[in-house]
Design an enzyme around this catalytic site. Sequence first.
Site, PDB file in Angstrom:
ATOM      1  N   GLU A  92      31.333  34.285  50.055  1.00 52.80           N
ATOM      2  CA  GLU A  92      30.484  33.396  50.854  1.00 52.80           C
ATOM      3  C   GLU A  92      29.954  34.076  52.102  1.00 52.80           C
ATOM      4  O   GLU A  92      30.649  34.892  52.715  1.00 52.80           O
ATOM      5  CB  GLU A  92      31.304  32.201  51.349  1.00 52.80           C
ATOM      6  CG  GLU A  92      31.451  31.097  50.352  1.00 52.80           C
ATOM      7  CD  GLU A  92      32.217  29.918  50.939  1.00 52.80           C
ATOM      8  OE1 GLU A  92      32.160  28.853  50.328  1.00 52.80           O
ATOM      9  OE2 GLU A  92      32.851  30.054  51.992  1.00 52.80           O
ATOM     10  N   CYS A 105      28.346  34.538  59.306  1.00 52.28           N
ATOM     11  CA  CYS A 105      29.736  34.870  58.967  1.00 52.28           C
ATOM     12  C   CYS A 105      29.715  35.595  57.629  1.00 52.28           C
ATOM     13  O   CYS A 105      29.185  35.093  56.644  1.00 52.28           O
ATOM     14  CB  CYS A 105      30.518  33.570  58.868  1.00 52.28           C
ATOM     15  SG  CYS A 105      32.169  33.804  58.212  1.00 52.28           S
ATOM     16  N   CYS A 112      41.822  38.307  49.109  1.00 51.94           N
ATOM     17  CA  CYS A 112      42.470  39.028  50.216  1.00 51.94           C
ATOM     18  C   CYS A 112      43.929  39.273  49.853  1.00 51.94           C
ATOM     19  O   CYS A 112      44.588  38.394  49.300  1.00 51.94           O
ATOM     20  CB  CYS A 112      42.379  38.226  51.508  1.00 51.94           C
ATOM     21  SG  CYS A 112      43.120  39.074  52.925  1.00 51.94           S
ATOM     22  N   CYS A 116      47.963  35.066  53.858  1.00 49.57           N
ATOM     23  CA  CYS A 116      48.407  34.125  54.904  1.00 49.57           C
ATOM     24  C   CYS A 116      48.616  32.735  54.288  1.00 49.57           C
ATOM     25  O   CYS A 116      47.838  32.299  53.441  1.00 49.57           O
ATOM     26  CB  CYS A 116      47.369  34.049  56.013  1.00 49.57           C
ATOM     27  SG  CYS A 116      47.106  35.647  56.799  1.00 49.57           S
ATOM     28  N   CYS A 119      45.709  30.075  54.466  1.00 51.79           N
ATOM     29  CA  CYS A 119      44.346  30.527  54.112  1.00 51.79           C
ATOM     30  C   CYS A 119      44.134  30.439  52.609  1.00 51.79           C
ATOM     31  O   CYS A 119      44.907  31.009  51.829  1.00 51.79           O
ATOM     32  CB  CYS A 119      44.132  31.951  54.593  1.00 51.79           C
ATOM     33  SG  CYS A 119      42.551  32.636  54.072  1.00 51.79           S
ATOM     34  N   CYS A 342      31.231  22.390  49.117  1.00 52.79           N
ATOM     35  CA  CYS A 342      32.074  23.564  49.004  1.00 52.79           C
ATOM     36  C   CYS A 342      33.234  23.273  48.048  1.00 52.79           C
ATOM     37  O   CYS A 342      33.570  24.077  47.200  1.00 52.79           O
ATOM     38  CB  CYS A 342      32.615  23.950  50.368  1.00 52.79           C
ATOM     39  SG  CYS A 342      33.638  25.404  50.364  1.00 52.79           S
TER      40      CYS A 342
HETATM   41  N1  SAH Z   1      41.028  38.367  57.463  1.00 49.07           N
HETATM   42  C1  SAH Z   1      40.522  38.229  58.757  1.00 49.07           C
HETATM   43  C2  SAH Z   1      39.124  37.624  58.806  1.00 49.07           C
HETATM   44  C3  SAH Z   1      38.838  36.493  57.862  1.00 49.07           C
HETATM   45  S1  SAH Z   1      39.701  34.990  58.166  1.00 49.07           S
HETATM   46  C4  SAH Z   1      41.471  37.479  59.649  1.00 49.07           C
HETATM   47  O1  SAH Z   1      42.442  36.924  59.140  1.00 49.07           O
HETATM   48  O2  SAH Z   1      41.274  37.485  60.864  1.00 49.07           O
HETATM   49  C5  SAH Z   1      38.819  34.361  59.597  1.00 49.07           C
HETATM   50  C6  SAH Z   1      39.599  33.347  60.413  1.00 49.07           C
HETATM   51  O3  SAH Z   1      39.778  32.121  59.698  1.00 49.07           O
HETATM   52  C7  SAH Z   1      40.991  33.849  60.758  1.00 49.07           C
HETATM   53  O4  SAH Z   1      41.285  33.642  62.107  1.00 49.07           O
HETATM   54  C8  SAH Z   1      41.846  32.985  59.893  1.00 49.07           C
HETATM   55  O5  SAH Z   1      43.129  32.887  60.418  1.00 49.07           O
HETATM   56  C9  SAH Z   1      41.107  31.679  59.862  1.00 49.07           C
HETATM   57  N2  SAH Z   1      41.505  30.800  58.759  1.00 49.07           N
HETATM   58  C10 SAH Z   1      41.866  31.147  57.512  1.00 49.07           C
HETATM   59  N3  SAH Z   1      42.166  30.063  56.783  1.00 49.07           N
HETATM   60  C11 SAH Z   1      41.979  28.997  57.580  1.00 49.07           C
HETATM   61  C12 SAH Z   1      42.125  27.581  57.399  1.00 49.07           C
HETATM   62  N4  SAH Z   1      42.507  27.069  56.238  1.00 49.07           N
HETATM   63  N5  SAH Z   1      41.847  26.781  58.438  1.00 49.07           N
HETATM   64  C13 SAH Z   1      41.431  27.300  59.616  1.00 49.07           C
HETATM   65  N6  SAH Z   1      41.277  28.611  59.847  1.00 49.07           N
HETATM   66  C14 SAH Z   1      41.558  29.460  58.842  1.00 49.07           C
HETATM   67 FE1  SF4 Z   2      43.267  37.370  54.460  1.00 48.69          FE
HETATM   68 FE2  SF4 Z   2      44.920  36.082  56.095  1.00 48.69          FE
HETATM   69 FE3  SF4 Z   2      42.370  36.586  56.867  1.00 48.69          FE
HETATM   70 FE4  SF4 Z   2      42.924  34.796  54.923  1.00 48.69          FE
HETATM   71  S1  SF4 Z   2      43.474  34.653  57.087  1.00 48.69           S
HETATM   72  S2  SF4 Z   2      41.309  36.335  54.887  1.00 48.69           S
HETATM   73  S3  SF4 Z   2      44.702  35.770  53.895  1.00 48.69           S
HETATM   74  S4  SF4 Z   2      43.996  38.092  56.436  1.00 48.69           S
END
Ligand code: SAH
Ligand code: SF4
Length: 385
Positions: A92, A105, A112, A116, A119, A342
Amino acid sequence: MTTANLLDFDLEGLAAFCERLGEKRFRATQLFRWIHQRGASDFSQMTDLAKSLREKLATTAHVEALPVVAQHESADGTIKWLFDVGDGNAVEAVFIPEDDRGTLCVSSQAGCAVGCRFCSTGHQGFSRNLTTGEIVAQLWFAEHFLRRHLQRDERVISNVVMMGMGEPLQNYTALVPALRTMLDDNAYGLSRRRLTVSTSGVVPMMDRLGEDCPVALAVSLHAPNDALRSDLVPLNRKYPIAELLAACKRYLAHAPRDFITFEYCMLDGVNDQPEHARELIELVRSQGVSCKFNLIPFNPFPASGLVRSPQPRVLAFARILAEAGIVTTVRKTRGDDIDAACGQLAGDVKDRTHAAERMAQRRTVVLHPALGKVSRASSSPAKEQ
Ligand code: SAH
Ligand code: SF4
């Protein structure tokens, strides 16, 4: 015969490619401008290039757009594209317009590997790294689509945040030429302050980014101590908080901004208590990292088993940080009406990112430390930095 995708090259790479074709390096600048500034992909249109060069390009090169699987436009102007990157994978990109800026974005990986807990991309697992061309193609497409769509001659996208799918610093080799293209005045001409890499904390690569291509940095912190952070962000077991904050301090020596933005996803009953806020204050003070906090309301998805913190708790948390002198913003959701879309898309393709939900959160509540109270502002992560 496979031909080169010119979106894979930054200007230096394109110059080397032109030299291999027996052409002068300055031709690369012309070609680069045609592709990125004018959105051209057909060499026969590039009328100020010698015919002989255009003919050579026609047999050795191409400009490869990503097929658009779906496009959703919100009533507030937020637009989300889902791009097909092959083998059932989709990524996306999300455009968020504001009065004084346009932010895109961008995704760096299909899936990934960091995994996390909160996520959806992390839950989906890792498919593959995007190429430089696939990262740049998201901006190339969005910028030129938007100029036509909004009938604008000048640049529409002023800010890029690497906050879509994937961990950009685990795709470093492809990322850096893509960033250089975004920064190049012969292409998108973004300022380093308006180009943000967001990372979950790949410490060695933060150091390399500082040396190779310093841009604004956002670090996904999400917890004030190692026990909690390791549970939420598994990468923390490899690079614990003390190492991460030390890397942030080193990065600041190169950074275009004099602070790091810490992202903090607010999870009900997990990391959102007043004692977590106080622990965070103690942490950043003891480590001496100049920072801002960006509190992100969690976008729930069933497999996570997690719940969004109630708004009063988020604001209370923000106030504690602000009263300690830390500039803190709370993202508010935008583009709500395409969130449903989405969800529908998620049923059709492998995409589970919900990047639109988490990125289309733009109207922020800003807490000024001096005031210690809430004011409303139209803002974005990129602006905050
Ligand atoms: N991998 C990188 C960048 C992509 S994620 C990172 O983790 O920083 C971008 C942002 O979205 C990150 O701060 C992540 O923690 C946040 N994020 C991921 N899943 C989320 C969710 N379900 N709700 C809110 N923020 C989320
Ligand atoms: Fe990857 Fe974590 Fe960023 Fe999600 S929040 S994209 S799992 S690093």
